[in-house]
Design a protein around this motif. Structure first.
Motif, mmCIF file in Angstrom:
data_model
loop_
_atom_site.group_PDB
_atom_site.id
_atom_site.type_symbol
_atom_site.label_atom_id
_atom_site.label_comp_id
_atom_site.label_asym_id
_atom_site.label_seq_id
_atom_site.Cartn_x
_atom_site.Cartn_y
_atom_site.Cartn_z
ATOM 1 N N GLU A 130 0.827 -1.205 0.000
ATOM 2 C CA GLU A 130 0.000 0.000 0.000
ATOM 3 C C GLU A 130 0.862 1.257 0.000
ATOM 4 O O GLU A 130 0.568 2.236 -0.694
ATOM 5 N N VAL A 131 1.946 1.239 0.775
ATOM 6 C CA VAL A 131 2.861 2.374 0.804
ATOM 7 C C VAL A 131 3.514 2.556 -0.561
ATOM 8 O O VAL A 131 3.659 3.682 -1.056
ATOM 9 N N ALA A 132 3.917 1.461 -1.190
ATOM 10 C CA ALA A 132 4.517 1.553 -2.527
ATOM 11 C C ALA A 132 3.550 2.203 -3.505
ATOM 12 O O ALA A 132 3.943 3.046 -4.325
ATOM 13 N N GLU A 133 2.265 1.835 -3.418
ATOM 14 C CA GLU A 133 1.267 2.439 -4.308
ATOM 15 C C GLU A 133 1.116 3.929 -4.031
ATOM 16 O O GLU A 133 1.024 4.736 -4.964
ATOM 17 N N LEU A 134 1.106 4.309 -2.749
ATOM 18 C CA LEU A 134 0.989 5.722 -2.402
ATOM 19 C C LEU A 134 2.216 6.503 -2.877
ATOM 20 O O LEU A 134 2.104 7.675 -3.262
ATOM 21 N N TRP A 135 3.371 5.868 -2.867
ATOM 22 C CA TRP A 135 4.600 6.521 -3.320
ATOM 23 C C TRP A 135 4.725 6.499 -4.841
ATOM 24 O O TRP A 135 5.560 7.208 -5.399
ATOM 25 N N GLY A 136 3.951 5.643 -5.505
ATOM 26 C CA GLY A 136 4.052 5.537 -6.949
ATOM 27 C C GLY A 136 5.278 4.789 -7.407
ATOM 28 O O GLY A 136 5.843 5.096 -8.468
ATOM 29 N N VAL A 137 5.706 3.792 -6.620
ATOM 30 C CA VAL A 137 6.896 3.006 -6.959
ATOM 31 C C VAL A 137 6.567 1.529 -6.782
ATOM 32 O O VAL A 137 5.510 1.156 -6.276
ATOM 33 N N GLY A 138 7.499 0.679 -7.200
ATOM 34 C CA GLY A 138 7.351 -0.747 -6.976
ATOM 35 C C GLY A 138 7.644 -1.109 -5.532
ATOM 36 O O GLY A 138 8.372 -0.385 -4.834
ATOM 37 N N VAL A 139 7.109 -2.245 -5.084
ATOM 38 C CA VAL A 139 7.334 -2.680 -3.701
ATOM 39 C C VAL A 139 8.824 -2.826 -3.411
ATOM 40 O O VAL A 139 9.293 -2.489 -2.319
ATOM 41 N N ASP A 140 9.579 -3.307 -4.383
ATOM 42 C CA ASP A 140 11.003 -3.525 -4.161
ATOM 43 C C ASP A 140 11.798 -2.225 -4.065
ATOM 44 O O ASP A 140 12.966 -2.233 -3.659
ATOM 45 N N GLU A 141 11.177 -1.094 -4.404
ATOM 46 C CA GLU A 141 11.866 0.193 -4.323
ATOM 47 C C GLU A 141 11.699 0.883 -2.969
ATOM 48 O O GLU A 141 12.439 1.806 -2.634
#
Length: 287
Positions: A130-141
């Protein structure tokens, strides 16, 4: 000095907090951190005499135990001795300091001033996607973006050893969860608004969980240690990505599967790593 005639200048307001303390109000968190850092610098070089305690908050700094020129601190001692002049002297010292604070040049916060406390963490929290989506990046980033940030403890609160860490750029700020968890395990690494925090003990919480402390985990709060808090105000912090052992990685999904069907959180001792209970619709009393 009363609240009605409190000194104020350039976004700083100084209020009396009882006869022997001052509460300094600032316009935002960044200015508060810079002002707190300046207080610490002046105290270290002996340029802030007569202040026993400095307590930062989100947008305030409390200066407590202001002494008069004779080093007197206790209001009780003034009353017992019947020395009203001592009380007047201390009030005058408080008011002088209030005026002086407004004239101080406060440089911008420098996050490189001290060695950082390094904390190994495993980025495997239940809100990572969910945080990755809010940041607009992939989970691995997410681990790289978070661990490359220079953090600083702005203030402490909520529970002994819980530090509110700042440093994430505004584009990486995230909202609290709409539904808080009734239990967050000790050592959980979490985000909310501009802050990063690590839960020092199990408690309810509504922050976004992105990871946990790696074993062996440092004690965030130890009453036998001086100071007891590992992360005190002003401390620089760096999170270092660590990899979970293979056995622990296999255990977490199994534990999550059990929790998904059983509303009662599984006791921590069942698994070698902290588990992430399923959120319940209930208001929180913690972070």
């Amino acid at each position: 000095m009363t609240g009605g005639d409190a000194p104020e200048a350039d976004g700083i307001r100084v209020l009396p907090a009882g006869p022997y303390a001052l509460l300094v109000e600032l316009t935002d968190g960044e200015r508060t951190e810079a002002f707190h850092a300046e207080l610490l610098r002046r105290r270290e070089r002996g340029a802030l005499p007569g202040v026993r305690e400095i307590v930062p908050g989100a947008r305030t700094v409390l200066l407590d135990g202001i002494e008069d020129g004779g080093g007197r601190m206790s209001a009780g001692r003034d009353r017992l001795s019947g020395d009203r002049s001592a009380a007047r002297d201390r009030a005058a010292a408080r008011d002088r300091l209030a005026r002086d604070l407004l004239s101080w040049p406060v440089p911008p916060l420098r996050r490189e001033e001290r060695d950082a406390v390094e904390i190994p963490v495993v980025y495997d929290g239940p809100d990572l996607a969910e945080v990755a989506e809010l940041w607009g990046v992939g989970v691995d980033e997410v681990p790289g973006l978070h661990s490359r940030t220079a953090f600083r403890v702005a203030f402490c609160g909520f529970a002994p050893g819980f530090g509110y860490l700042t440093g994430l750029p505004e584009r990486l700020h995230v909202p609290r969860r709409a539904t808080p968890r009734t239990r967050v395990p000790a050592g959980a690494l979490a985000l909310a608004g501009p802050y990063t925090g690590v839960y020092p003990r199990p408690s309810p919480g509504g922050w976004q969980l992105i990871g946990r402390l790696a074993d062996p985990a440092p004690a965030l709060w130890d009453p036998a240690r001086e100071p007891a808090a590992l992360l005190g105000p002003g401390t620089r912090v760096r999170f270092v990505p660590a990899h979970a052992p293979v056995a622990a990685q296999a255990a977490v999904p199994a534990q999550a599967a059990v929790a998904a069907h059983d509303p009662v959180p599984v006791p921590e001792q069942v698994a070698p790593q902290p588990t992430w209970p399923v959120p319940k619709s209930r208001t929180e009393s913690g972070r």
